[in-house]
Every structure is written in C-alpha cells, then in structure tokens.
Design an enzyme around this catalytic site. Structure first.
Site, mmCIF file in Angstrom:
data_model
loop_
_atom_site.group_PDB
_atom_site.id
_atom_site.type_symbol
_atom_site.label_atom_id
_atom_site.label_comp_id
_atom_site.label_asym_id
_atom_site.label_seq_id
_atom_site.Cartn_x
_atom_site.Cartn_y
_atom_site.Cartn_z
ATOM 1 N N ARG A 84 37.744 12.432 -32.058
ATOM 2 C CA ARG A 84 39.151 12.838 -32.126
ATOM 3 C C ARG A 84 39.817 12.482 -30.799
ATOM 4 O O ARG A 84 39.415 12.991 -29.745
ATOM 5 C CB ARG A 84 39.242 14.347 -32.382
ATOM 6 C CG ARG A 84 40.648 14.858 -32.320
ATOM 7 C CD ARG A 84 40.791 16.359 -32.527
ATOM 8 N NE ARG A 84 42.182 16.693 -32.304
ATOM 9 C CZ ARG A 84 42.622 17.681 -31.524
ATOM 10 N NH1 ARG A 84 41.788 18.489 -30.921
ATOM 11 N NH2 ARG A 84 43.913 17.859 -31.358
ATOM 12 N N HIS A 121 49.930 15.094 -29.108
ATOM 13 C CA HIS A 121 49.178 16.063 -28.296
ATOM 14 C C HIS A 121 49.974 16.292 -27.001
ATOM 15 O O HIS A 121 49.532 15.959 -25.902
ATOM 16 C CB HIS A 121 47.762 15.540 -28.023
ATOM 17 C CG HIS A 121 46.786 16.595 -27.565
ATOM 18 N ND1 HIS A 121 45.578 16.829 -28.199
ATOM 19 C CD2 HIS A 121 46.819 17.470 -26.543
ATOM 20 C CE1 HIS A 121 44.918 17.794 -27.563
ATOM 21 N NE2 HIS A 121 45.654 18.202 -26.557
ATOM 22 N N GLU A 162 48.112 21.925 -31.492
ATOM 23 C CA GLU A 162 48.525 23.224 -30.957
ATOM 24 C C GLU A 162 50.034 23.367 -30.724
ATOM 25 O O GLU A 162 50.478 23.578 -29.591
ATOM 26 C CB GLU A 162 47.789 23.507 -29.641
ATOM 27 C CG GLU A 162 46.290 23.602 -29.810
ATOM 28 C CD GLU A 162 45.578 24.151 -28.571
ATOM 29 O OE1 GLU A 162 46.233 24.390 -27.538
ATOM 30 O OE2 GLU A 162 44.363 24.357 -28.656
ATOM 31 N N ASN A 283 41.488 25.070 -33.322
ATOM 32 C CA ASN A 283 40.985 24.987 -31.952
ATOM 33 C C ASN A 283 40.662 26.407 -31.534
ATOM 34 O O ASN A 283 41.547 27.261 -31.495
ATOM 35 C CB ASN A 283 42.050 24.431 -31.000
ATOM 36 C CG ASN A 283 42.402 22.972 -31.278
ATOM 37 O OD1 ASN A 283 41.816 22.340 -32.161
ATOM 38 N ND2 ASN A 283 43.344 22.443 -30.528
ATOM 39 N N TYR A 285 38.821 28.915 -28.625
ATOM 40 C CA TYR A 285 38.193 29.111 -27.312
ATOM 41 C C TYR A 285 37.721 30.539 -27.097
ATOM 42 O O TYR A 285 36.601 30.761 -26.672
ATOM 43 C CB TYR A 285 39.153 28.678 -26.196
ATOM 44 C CG TYR A 285 39.317 27.170 -26.179
ATOM 45 C CD1 TYR A 285 38.413 26.379 -25.489
ATOM 46 C CD2 TYR A 285 40.317 26.535 -26.907
ATOM 47 C CE1 TYR A 285 38.509 24.992 -25.499
ATOM 48 C CE2 TYR A 285 40.426 25.150 -26.921
ATOM 49 C CZ TYR A 285 39.508 24.381 -26.218
ATOM 50 O OH TYR A 285 39.595 23.018 -26.248
ATOM 51 N N GLU A 355 38.634 21.738 -31.889
ATOM 52 C CA GLU A 355 38.302 21.885 -30.468
ATOM 53 C C GLU A 355 37.501 23.155 -30.271
ATOM 54 O O GLU A 355 37.840 24.199 -30.843
ATOM 55 C CB GLU A 355 39.564 22.025 -29.586
ATOM 56 C CG GLU A 355 40.293 20.754 -29.310
ATOM 57 C CD GLU A 355 41.517 20.951 -28.400
ATOM 58 O OE1 GLU A 355 41.543 21.897 -27.580
ATOM 59 O OE2 GLU A 355 42.457 20.157 -28.538
HETATM 60 C C1 FCB Z 1 43.607 23.152 -25.568
HETATM 61 C C2 FCB Z 1 44.273 21.802 -25.526
HETATM 62 C C3 FCB Z 1 43.421 20.721 -24.918
HETATM 63 C C4 FCB Z 1 42.649 21.219 -23.712
HETATM 64 C C5 FCB Z 1 41.921 22.497 -24.032
HETATM 65 C C6 FCB Z 1 41.094 23.038 -22.890
HETATM 66 O O1 FCB Z 1 44.575 24.154 -25.616
HETATM 67 O O2 FCB Z 1 44.593 21.386 -26.848
HETATM 68 O O3 FCB Z 1 44.237 19.640 -24.611
HETATM 69 O O4 FCB Z 1 43.487 21.337 -22.639
HETATM 70 O O5 FCB Z 1 42.839 23.475 -24.446
#
Ligand code: FCB
Length: 441
Positions: A84, A121, A162, A283, A285, A355
């Site tokens: 990607r 992006h 995002e 995405n 985290y 992500e």
């Molecule tokens: C996300 C973004 C990506 C990167 C990661 C750590 O929010 O999409 O570009 O910065 O965080």
C-alpha cells in the site's frame, strides 16, 4: 542485520485463505523529489518554523522517488502479497507526474507484489482547499486520470487515508497541514472529503475498478471514569473518530446532530457518499481514554488546545507505551472490530487493516516484534469472533517523515539512515517475513 526472531513460542494461528499480508507507506512521507512536483499543503506548512518538531521537511525524505527499485526489492525480500503506497496528487498534476507511478507499478508487478494505491494521503495540492466543495469534483477528475493510466495493472484501490485525522489535526486543531484551528467550523472539510470519496468510487467504477476501499482511523474510546461528564465526553469523541466517517459511508447518514452542522442540504450527497465499497480499511494504533475538558485549556495528546472542544484525551496507565508515547493494547483491535460488526451488522463489508504499527528506535526492535505479534493475534481473535477480515498491512515498510514529528519517530521494518539514505532491515523485518511465510506453509 535482521534475524528471524520470534518473541512468542506459539505459532501465529492461521488466517483464512487468500488473506492479504502487506506493508504501507505514503507519498509525502517517503518520496522526496519535491522539485519534480507541485507544492502540497504539507510543503507550505513545514516551511513555517515551529510546525515540525525537528524543523525538517520532506523535500528528500527517503528519496524513494529515485530508490524505488531498491524498495521494491525489499518488498520482494519480505515476501508480502501487497504494497500500500499513495499517489501524490501534486505530482500527478505536474508534467510527466504519472510516469513515476507507472514505473513503480510495473516494478511491483514484476516482483509479484500487488500494488494497492491510496489516492489521497493528506498531500493536497497547495492551491486547493477542502473547505471548498469544488475540491471533491477536482479529486474525482484526478482519480479518473490515474485510473486511466494505471487501471490496466492496478485492481485494488483506496480512495482516502484517514479523513478524520486530516479534518481534526489539520483543520480543527492546526497541528497538521494546512494548520487551521477552526474547531467545529472544520466540519465542512469532513463532508467534502466524504463527497470526494463517493465521487472517486464512481470514477473508479467507471474506469472498470471493482475492488475499492477507504482507510479510516479507528480505535475504541474509553471514558476516563463512570462520571456522566466523562462518559458524555467519551461518547462525543467516539462519534468524531468512529462514526463521523463510517456512518455516512456504511449507513448513508450522519450521526444524530451532525448532519445539521454540514454545509447545505446534504441528503443528495449522502447517496453519493454511501456508494457501496468492496471493503472497509481500518488503521488501528491504540484505544483513546477520554474525559470531560479540564481547565481553561485541554491536553490533546500533548498539544495544549483551547477548551472549546468538549473532551480531553487522558493517559491510559499501566500499559507499555511506544517511543511516541502511544499505549500498546492489542485487545483494543479485537474490541474495535467486534464492536464495528455489532454496530453495522450486514452493512459492514469485509475489513482490511490498512495500517498498524509502532515507533521504536534501534535495529534489534524486539518491542516492535512484540507489538506486531500481539496485534496479529488480536486480529485473529476478531476473525474467530466472526469478523470478516481479509488483510493486514504494517505501517510502515520504511522509517519516514512522520508529519509534525519530523524524522524523530521511526515506524519502519527497515531502518533509513537519513545521512546516507542506506536501508537496513530491522529484526522485525525478519520476523514479519517468517510470519508471512508460515501462513503459507
Ligand atoms: C497514521 C497516518 C500515517 C502515519 C501513521 C503513524 O495516522 O495515516 O501516515 O503517520 O499514522
């Protein structure tokens, strides 16, 4: 050098047949060659002192533009199914700009790695503005040009990355480009990106594409306490992060109360916005702990903000954190996906994790291995609980320009020396390669 190390002794459970294993990057964060494209809002933003912590810019970044062959060789060595990356709109708008992506896609296909481009992006051409409705139509025209050129080899597409973060960080809080602090007046930016997504889906379908998704950031929102003020604040944050984009896309409506804040009568737009996608990209985290606003200013992930936002982000105690200070909570991914499945039911298309990753220093990055190992297992638990998950992409292949943090945060499976631009696979690269291979054995 990289070694095939495993932190956990149990093998990772098997994912469904056809599951896509990949890695992610984005144009502005890795390409460099800023002299061969028009400026984006990120170039303007980084040029102003104080916006990027280490004062750096992405003018060179990882110099991927010139070194893409080496990077595709790294992808082939990793043995991933898919890559990607994102396409830079200001580059495409410059003479010969699509030639680079043409070469990259050819190189990927020759290496047996499936290209999965994201069409936006965050690097908006500097002369455009998401506050203008017309930017959505301009996006669709750009998407048509890209599809026409690459659609014979690219089959899987991502419209936006995002839009929630681009709206919140870039236009409401001003810590990302274009640096506006509009607070709730930023909501049209959300609507225009959603409309751009819908128009892009139409343009892609007109060009023959049949495998289209979006990459949205999501995470469970946990109230700081059972106090009604904290619960209310957390619910509000949940709407902004988890529903503002997902509800219009999947249900064709805004969460209660938000539709009225959007520009004009949005009912016709919502039909375009909810054009069905073939899969939904997440995405992930970390979860966010949210409470009522505190004092005259609020602390938004370390940034002091005026108290006009009805929430504040609080620390999650008692868990490991990455070098970025982000909490490491793999179960949050299972919770998020099962929650999505409950909320959207049959309206939730197959999910792809577009992500997931973490920032840590060092080549022997055992913490990254532990993070990825934990999250892949958590993803499998979501699959076992009945969520239809079709792929997983690590952020990121390379250390890169981490937006307002500059080069200080390293998310790569591959280390980049920013003096020499040399690439060195980290221990996690070997771990991911072995994990992906074990899924095929
Ligand atoms: C996300 C973004 C990506 C990167 C990661 C750590 O929010 O999409 O570009 O910065 O965080």
């Amino acid at each position: 050098m990289a070694t095939d190390q495993r932190t956990a002794t149990d093998p990772i459970p098997r994912f469904p047949d056809g599951f896509l294993w990949g890695v992610s990057t984005s144009a502005h964060q890795i390409e460099g060659a800023a002299d061969q494209r028009g400026p984006s809002v990120w170039d303007t933003f980084t040029a102003e002192p104080g916006h990027v912590k280490d004062g750096s810019t992405a003018a060179v970044a990882c110099d991927h533009f010139h070194r893409y062959r080496d990077d595709v060789a790294l992808l082939a060595g990793l043995g991933v199914d898919a890559y990607r990356f994102s396409i830079s709109w200001p580059r495409v708008d410059s003479p010969g700009g699509l030639d680079f992506y043409d070469r990259l896609v050819d190189e990927l296909c020759a290496a047996g790695v499936r290209p999965v481009p994201t069409l936006f992006h965050w690097d908006l051409p500097a002369e455009l503005d998401w506050l203008d409705r017309d930017t959505a139509a301009r996006f669709a025209a750009y998407v048509s040009a890209v599809t026409e050129r690459l659609g014979d080899r690219v089959t899987k597409w991502i419209t936006l990355n995002e839009p929630a973060e681009h709206t919140l960080l870039g236009h409401a809080l001003g810590v990302h480009a274009p640096g506006r602090q509009l607070l709730f007046d930023a909501l049209p930016v959300a609507h225009h990106q959603l409309l751009a997504h819908g128009l892009a889906v139409q343009a892609l379908r007109a060009g023959g594409a049949s495998d289209i998704g979006i990459a949205n950031s999501h995470g469970p929102t946990w109230p700081a306490s059972r106090d009604s003020a904290d619960v209310e604040a957390a619910d509000f944050y949940d709407v902004l992060l988890n529903r503002l984009f997902a509800d219009p896309l999947l249900l064709g409506e805004y969460p209660a109360g938000l539709g009225e804040l959007m520009p004009g009568d949005v009912s016709a737009d919502l039909k375009v916005i909810s054009e069905p996608v073939d899969w939904y990209g997440v995405n992930y985290y970390a979860p966010t702990r949210v409470g009522a606003p505190e004092g005259a200013e609020i602390d938004f992930g370390g940034v002091r903000m005026p108290a006009e936002l009805p929430f504040s982000v609080r620390e999650i105690e008692g868990v490991p954190v990455t070098d970025f200070g982000w909490p490491v909570i793999p179960d949050g991914l299972t919770e998020l996906l099962t929650g999505f499945r409950e909320r959207y039911g049959e309206k939730l298309p197959p999910v792809v994790i577009t992500e997931n990753g973490c920032s840590y220093e060092g080549l022997d990055d055992q913490e990254r291995i532990a993070y990825l190992d934990g999250h892949v297992r958590a993803l499998h638990r979501a699959v076992e609980a009945g969520v239809d998950v079709r792929g997983y992409f690590v952020w990121s292949l390379l250390d890169n320009f981490e937006w307002a943090e500059g080069y200080a945060r390293r998310f790569g499976l591959v280390h980049v020396d920013y003096e020499t631009l040399a690439r060195t696979p980290k221990a996690s690269y070997g771990w991911y390669r072995a994990m992906v291979a074990s899924q095929r054995a």
